[in-house]
Design a protein around this motif. Structure first.
Motif, PDB file in Angstrom:
ATOM      1  N   PRO B 224       0.836  -1.207   0.000  1.00 13.53           N
ATOM      2  CA  PRO B 224       0.000   0.000   0.000  1.00 13.53           C
ATOM      3  C   PRO B 224       0.870   1.256   0.000  1.00 13.53           C
ATOM      4  CG  PRO B 224      -0.586  -1.481   1.796  1.00 13.53           C
ATOM      5  CD  PRO B 224       0.726  -1.930   1.267  1.00 13.53           C
ATOM      6  N   PHE B 225       0.344   2.324  -0.521  1.00 16.32           N
ATOM      7  CA  PHE B 225       1.069   3.591  -0.504  1.00 16.32           C
ATOM      8  C   PHE B 225       0.094   4.739  -0.263  1.00 16.32           C
ATOM      9  CE2 PHE B 225      -0.006   2.657  -4.946  1.00 16.32           C
ATOM     10  CZ  PHE B 225      -0.694   3.807  -5.316  1.00 16.32           C
ATOM     11  N   MET B 226       0.645   5.846   0.183  1.00 16.72           N
ATOM     12  CA  MET B 226      -0.174   7.040   0.404  1.00 16.72           C
ATOM     13  C   MET B 226       0.739   8.256   0.292  1.00 16.72           C
ATOM     14  SD  MET B 226      -2.228   8.039   3.840  1.00 16.72           S
ATOM     15  CE  MET B 226      -3.002   9.609   4.042  1.00 16.72           C
ATOM     16  N   ASP B 304       3.720   1.966   7.342  1.00 20.44           N
ATOM     17  CA  ASP B 304       2.669   1.524   8.279  1.00 20.44           C
ATOM     18  C   ASP B 304       1.448   2.443   8.217  1.00 20.44           C
ATOM     19  OD1 ASP B 304       4.212   3.548   9.346  1.00 20.44           O
ATOM     20  OD2 ASP B 304       3.911   2.919  11.421  1.00 20.44           O
ATOM     21  N   GLU B 305       1.713   3.717   8.004  1.00 17.87           N
ATOM     22  CA  GLU B 305       0.599   4.673   7.889  1.00 17.87           C
ATOM     23  C   GLU B 305      -0.186   4.411   6.602  1.00 17.87           C
ATOM     24  OE1 GLU B 305       0.239   9.416   7.902  1.00 17.87           O
ATOM     25  OE2 GLU B 305       1.985   8.638   8.959  1.00 17.87           O
ATOM     26  N   ALA B 306       0.557   4.121   5.534  1.00 19.24           N
ATOM     27  CA  ALA B 306      -0.089   3.825   4.248  1.00 19.24           C
ATOM     28  C   ALA B 306      -0.929   2.560   4.367  1.00 19.24           C
ATOM     29  CB  ALA B 306       0.972   3.655   3.172  1.00 19.24           C
ATOM     30  N   ARG B 307      -0.398   1.594   5.108  1.00 16.33           N
ATOM     31  CA  ARG B 307      -1.140   0.337   5.284  1.00 16.33           C
ATOM     32  C   ARG B 307      -2.436   0.574   6.059  1.00 16.33           C
ATOM     33  NH1 ARG B 307      -0.204  -4.714   4.034  1.00 16.33           N
ATOM     34  NH2 ARG B 307       1.880  -4.254   3.271  1.00 16.33           N
ATOM     35  N   GLU B 309      -4.163   3.330   6.084  1.00 11.90           N
ATOM     36  CA  GLU B 309      -5.089   4.004   5.167  1.00 11.90           C
ATOM     37  C   GLU B 309      -5.722   2.984   4.220  1.00 11.90           C
ATOM     38  OE1 GLU B 309      -5.942   7.144   5.363  1.00 11.90           O
ATOM     39  OE2 GLU B 309      -7.222   7.181   3.573  1.00 11.90           O
ATOM     40  N   TRP B 310      -4.896   2.052   3.754  1.00 11.31           N
ATOM     41  CA  TRP B 310      -5.394   1.013   2.847  1.00 11.31           C
ATOM     42  C   TRP B 310      -6.412   0.126   3.567  1.00 11.31           C
ATOM     43  CZ3 TRP B 310      -6.254   0.077  -1.909  1.00 11.31           C
ATOM     44  CH2 TRP B 310      -6.388  -1.220  -2.413  1.00 11.31           C
ATOM     45  N   GLU B 311      -6.120  -0.199   4.818  1.00  9.14           N
ATOM     46  CA  GLU B 311      -7.070  -1.014   5.590  1.00  9.14           C
ATOM     47  C   GLU B 311      -8.360  -0.250   5.859  1.00  9.14           C
ATOM     48  OE1 GLU B 311      -4.683  -2.290   8.855  1.00  9.14           O
ATOM     49  OE2 GLU B 311      -3.646  -3.775   7.603  1.00  9.14           O
ATOM     50  N   GLU B 312      -8.283   1.047   5.839  1.00 12.93           N
ATOM     51  CA  GLU B 312      -9.450   1.916   6.072  1.00 12.93           C
ATOM     52  C   GLU B 312     -10.199   2.202   4.772  1.00 12.93           C
ATOM     53  OE1 GLU B 312     -10.693   4.809   8.419  1.00 12.93           O
ATOM     54  OE2 GLU B 312     -10.638   3.027   9.668  1.00 12.93           O
ATOM     55  N   ARG B 313      -9.812   1.540   3.691  1.00  9.31           N
ATOM     56  CA  ARG B 313     -10.332   1.947   2.377  1.00  9.31           C
ATOM     57  C   ARG B 313     -11.842   1.788   2.236  1.00  9.31           C
ATOM     58  NH1 ARG B 313      -7.898  -2.839   2.123  1.00  9.31           N
ATOM     59  NH2 ARG B 313      -8.624  -4.557   0.845  1.00  9.31           N
ATOM     60  N   PHE B 314     -12.438   0.938   3.075  1.00 12.36           N
ATOM     61  CA  PHE B 314     -13.884   0.753   2.979  1.00 12.36           C
ATOM     62  C   PHE B 314     -14.645   1.824   3.762  1.00 12.36           C
ATOM     63  CE2 PHE B 314     -12.124  -3.662   2.701  1.00 12.36           C
ATOM     64  CZ  PHE B 314     -12.289  -3.786   1.333  1.00 12.36           C
ATOM     65  N   TYR B 315     -13.909   2.637   4.476  1.00 12.27           N
ATOM     66  CA  TYR B 315     -14.558   3.648   5.333  1.00 12.27           C
ATOM     67  C   TYR B 315     -14.496   5.028   4.674  1.00 12.27           C
ATOM     68  CZ  TYR B 315     -15.143   0.177   8.971  1.00 12.27           C
ATOM     69  OH  TYR B 315     -15.550  -0.930   9.676  1.00 12.27           O
ATOM     70  N   THR B 316     -15.160   5.150   3.563  1.00 14.34           N
ATOM     71  CA  THR B 316     -15.073   6.397   2.800  1.00 14.34           C
ATOM     72  C   THR B 316     -16.003   7.482   3.345  1.00 14.34           C
ATOM     73  OG1 THR B 316     -16.696   5.506   1.288  1.00 14.34           O
ATOM     74  CG2 THR B 316     -14.417   5.302   0.614  1.00 14.34           C
ATOM     75  N   LEU B 317     -16.900   7.109   4.235  1.00 10.92           N
ATOM     76  CA  LEU B 317     -17.896   8.090   4.695  1.00 10.92           C
ATOM     77  C   LEU B 317     -17.650   8.584   6.115  1.00 10.92           C
ATOM     78  CD1 LEU B 317     -21.144   6.438   3.324  1.00 10.92           C
ATOM     79  CD2 LEU B 317     -19.954   8.386   2.367  1.00 10.92           C
ATOM     80  N   ARG B 318     -16.437   8.382   6.598  1.00 12.13           N
ATOM     81  CA  ARG B 318     -16.134   8.825   7.965  1.00 12.13           C
ATOM     82  C   ARG B 318     -16.598  10.270   8.202  1.00 12.13           C
ATOM     83  NH1 ARG B 318     -14.947   4.597  11.167  1.00 12.13           N
ATOM     84  NH2 ARG B 318     -12.917   3.674  10.884  1.00 12.13           N
ATOM     85  N   ILE B 319     -16.444  11.089   7.172  1.00 13.53           N
ATOM     86  CA  ILE B 319     -16.729  12.525   7.289  1.00 13.53           C
ATOM     87  C   ILE B 319     -18.206  12.810   7.561  1.00 13.53           C
ATOM     88  CG2 ILE B 319     -17.117  12.941   4.828  1.00 13.53           C
ATOM     89  CD1 ILE B 319     -15.439  15.497   5.144  1.00 13.53           C
TER      90      ILE B 319
END
Lengths: 389, 475
Positions: B224-226, B304-307, B309-319
């Motif tokens: 993963p990358f960010m 680790d931060e990029a990972r 974010e990648w693991e959070e990829r299904f959480y697009t509506l946090r906002i």
């Protein structure tokens, strides 16, 4: 009219209706209808909110018992909160709704019975509360009743009264003696009040909280240890809210205490090649965040510790949480069978948990299975390995 | 006994009581989907279903469709209802066909990497199942934690992995579908109708019940990358270069415009994604990415931060929590128009005084799926209704610059005529052939109907929304 506090109101509207909680919900898994899912319940709540952030009493009465059953058909496992897209504190909302339903008298019959029982007998079994310490005689445990001590062991109703798990109290007592802890039992322990909080009977729970805190503080104990995650949750998190002040003692779960003993070298457990798996109790793992400590203890016993499918924060309920066993026993049994199946499929010799309710439920399920596994509590495991039981 | 009583008793006879519900609470919660419905919608449409059915097999679906034909009752197929275009909202009551009970993973052909599942299987279960095998999914939706395989086939079919492996339709071998008259057909690329004709037909032509999906061999490495950028233009240019020089599994760009801080013009942005390949290729691609990010003055965050974010990829509506409601739309747009569209979203947000999040998921070097979200508050009904027109405004411009809606359903139906007239003709033709009684998900995608079966002309709907937008300014 019941006013929903501002933050919870925001949460009801913030629910994204994404459905991440739906599939995870152990109750929905068996019932399958949208209205039984956390998402369905959140939508229902939005619909029964009147103007000015008030729950519309008339609408609640109109929907009546079916509405109430939706909110009581819940294990309070907190998995919905764990996966929530917008981090809504769903457990807080479910508690608030149960409180409202209790106030309005729209709760299942079994809940009314339970709260009456606890109110009258100070335990969940309608037993004479003076028989609370009978487990000492039954198990032959060596216990203390002191006026003052460093540590209070808060046993809890299930461990005290239920024959299947009284050995947990015996194990904890023997371990406290083994490490020469200055400890005592309470001379008059009452139910921790957690079942009443789950029923929505907050006022009644407050009475119990007040008594228990007074009893504990009278011993001058700095620490209270309990083997029951429900009691732990009540003593640690619910009492400060019920009483409006933080009690003067630290609350520990037995797994935390054992982990401290082991890492500090106070307790040395001989290693063996026994194969184990561990079921994280919802109230201990996901809700209280005690996930590492039981594993520290387990890894001191064996190197062949196998994690089951769904563990730690993702763990699945044994079916007995949230008073579901009282409200809907057959559903609770189905959930227990599902969880037991996951644990048994690890092909280990022993299933370990750290909660009398989980141990009792899973052990009961094991007896209905062919070649059912042995299910024991963490403290029992350690006491046995050391040779105290 | 009334017709509806007869229908209900026959339905229960054929399926069994446990699969049928007419409970008032159930009707309440099945009357909506992911989007919050403005109150006026209930004046136009009868969104309350008459009955909800949870079939457990293709045979059950067939029975229901036959019975619906006999009694002329609309049937609305429903997966997890995670699509926001009103595709599963009834418009004239009828039967909600809750397909989540068809949730078995039927068979994995280990040799050829073909997985057969029932339509109600949730993507996350498929991902979990494949962990124990040497195969993985080529593509899956951003709502994989709840959406169903059948639901995604009926709707857009673009998600994570589509950049590398193509859309969902390219990764399906065959499906079993129930037609509106109850016939069961097996569909593939060469059948009539074909896979591509039925895919994305939004539940108006058939109900998918079983699907055979193509898997890809598990990659040796996943990285993963960010990368963060101080402005959106740089992030976009860097992303385009990443697309040109590397082969990421996914690449998603996000930016925010906040009214409160007036942070629209120079809003910062970030992109994230993942490389999956053999170890050496992943490493080489990551080096290229590093140099691109540097060139555009970005900052490649630690692994680790990029990972995370990648693991959070299904959480697009946090906002959404800060809304607490959202308005938005989803459309496919040429990559060279992304910057213009993002600026336009900021402009709209500024005008309506709404905070904005824009997410751009690249689906090829030339096209991206754009998802602007405007934060609002449905508890203020007048303002919410006025702001609702923003979803139309943004789509108007997207179509003008060569884009097309990701889905039509109930809310975007007027746009099909403008954005994809040929597709509309084709769907109309097939609808009249396959569903002459207009029973399967009526009043969606190719045309809407209000109460009493009156058609809702697309132009009237568009004019109404434009009027609302103008009114908003006046108010």
């Amino acid at each position: 009219m019941f006013i929903i506090p501002k933050l919870q109101l925001e949460d009801i509207f913030a629910c994204a209706q994404c459905g991440y909680c739906v599939k995870k919900c152990p109750v929905y898994y068996f019932l399958g209808w949208e209205s039984t899912s956390p998402r369905g319940k959140m939508f229902t709540l939005k619909e029964i909110l009147g103007n000015n952030s008030r729950l519309d009493e008339q609408k609640i009465h109109k929907l009546g018992k079916p509405l109430s059953m939706r909110f009581f058909n819940c294990t309070f496992c907190g998995l919905c909160k764990e996966v929530c897209h917008v981090e809504v504190d769903l457990l807080e909302i479910w508690s608030k709704v149960r409180e409202v339903l209790y106030e309005l008298g729209i709760v299942p019959e079994s809940i009314i019975k339970l709260s009456e029982t606890v109110k009258q007998s100070k335990n969940i079994y309608m037993m004479d509360n003076t028989s609370r310490m009978d487990w000492v005689t039954y198990t032959g445990a060596d216990v203390n009743f002191k006026d003052s001590a460093e540590v209070v062991y808060f046993v809890g109703c299930i461990t005290s009264f239920s024959g299947r798990v009284q050995s947990i109290a015996q194990a904890v007592s023997s371990l406290l003696n083994y490490v020469n802890e200055d400890w005592t039992l309470l001379k008059d322990e009452w139910c921790c009040g957690h079942p009443l909080v789950l029923s929505g009977a907050i006022r009644e729970a407050r009475v119990l909280a007040f008594h228990n805190v007074e009893m504990i503080e009278s011993t001058g104990a700095k620490r209270v240890v309990t083997g029951c995650p429900g009691c732990y949750l009540a003593l640690k998190h619910e009492y400060p809210r019920l009483l409006g002040k933080k009690p003067k003692f630290e609350v520990l779960h037995s797994s935390q205490l054992l982990s401290t003993y082991i890492t500090s070298g106070r307790l040395v457990v001989p290693k063996s090649d026994i194969t184990l798996t561990y079921h994280d109790p919802c109230e201990l793992g996901r809700i209280s965040g005690i996930i590492r400590e039981p594993r520290v203890v387990l890894q001191s016993v064996t190197d062949t510790f196998v994690e089951p499918e769904y563990f730690g924060r993702e763990s699945i309920c044994c079916g007995s949480g949230g008073l579901l066993k009282a409200v809907n026993p057959s559903l609770a049994e189905s959930i227990a069978q599902r969880r037991y199946g996951m644990l048994a499929s690890t092909n280990v010799e022993v299933i370990v948990s750290a909660c009398p309710t989980c141990v009792q439920t899973l052990a009961q399920t094991a007896t209905t299975m062919q070649n059912g596994k042995r299910v024991i509590d963490l403290s029992q495991l350690i006491a046995e390995r050391i040779g105290l039981m | 006994m009334t017709t509806s009583d007869k229908f209900l008793s026959e339905l229960i006879n054929r399926l069994g009581q446990e699969y049928v519900s007419v409970d008032s609470l159930e009707k309440l919660v099945y009357a909506h989907d992911f989007a919050a419905l403005p109150k006026f919608v209930k004046l136009l449409f009868n969104t309350t279903p008459d009955v909800i059915v949870r079939p457990k097999s293709t045979e059950h679906v067939t029975e229901i469709m036959k019975l619906a034909n006999e009694y002329k009752i609309p049937v609305i197929p429903r997966g997890s209802a995670t699509w926001g275009f009103g595709g599963t909202v009834p418009v004239k009551g009828g039967i909600i066909l809750d397909l989540t009970g068809l949730n078995r993973i039927i068979h994995l052909d280990e040799k050829n990497g073909l997985l057969t599942v029932e339509c109600g299987v949730v993507w996350e279960d498929v991902i979990r199942f494949l962990r124990k095998t040497c195969w993985e999914l080529p593509t899956y939706p951003s709502s994989a934690l709840s959406s169903t395989v059948g639901g995604w086939a009926a709707t857009g079919g673009i998600g994570y992995g589509s950049l590398k492996y193509g859309p969902f339709v390219k990764n399906v071998v065959k499906v079993t579908a129930v037609l509106p008259d109850g016939r069961v057909i097996v569909v593939d690329d060469n059948s009539d109708p074909s896979l591509s004709q039925l895919f994305g037909s939004e539940g108006i032509l058939c109900v998918f019940t079983e699907l055979t999906l193509k898997m890809v061999p598990k990659n040796e490495a996943e990285m993963p990358f960010m990368a963060n950028f101080s402005n959106f233009a740089n992030a976009l240019m860097a992303a385009q270069e990443v697309l040109r020089l590397t082969r990421p599994h996914s690449l998603v760009l996000r930016t925010f415009g906040f009214v409160r801080t007036k942070d629209y013009v120079e809003s910062d942005a970030y992109f994230f994604g993942c490389f999956n390949d053999n170890r050496r290729d992943v490493y080489e691609q990551y080096l290229k990415l590093d140099s691109i990010v540097n060139r555009y003055r970005g900052y490649l965050v630690p692994e680790d931060e990029a990972r995370r974010e990648w693991e959070e990829r299904f959480y697009t509506l946090r906002i959404k929590k800060w809304g607490p409601s959202i308005l938005g739309n989803e459309f496919i747009i040429p990559v060279h128009k992304i910057l213009d569209m993002v600026r336009y979203c900021w402009q709209l947000g500024n005008q309506a005084h709404l905070d904005v999040e824009v997410e751009v998921m690249f689906i090829s070097k030339d096209e991206a799926l754009m998802f602007p979200l405007f934060l609002c508050d449905e508890r203020k009904p007048i303002r919410y209704l006025m702001s609702a027109a923003i979803a139309k405004k943004v789509l108007d411009v997207a179509i003008k610059v060569g884009g097309r809606p990701y889905g039509y359903g109930l809310w975007n139906f007027p746009f099909m005529e403008i954005a994809e007239p040929e597709k509309k003709r084709e769907l109309e033709r097939m609808k009249s052939t396959l569903d002459s009684q207009n029973l399967l998900n009526p009043g969606k995608t190719i045309g809407a109907e209000v109460m009493l079966g009156l058609p809702l002309p697309g132009k009237l709907y568009s004019t109404f929304m434009d009027g609302v937008w103008v009114l908003r300014k006046v108010i």
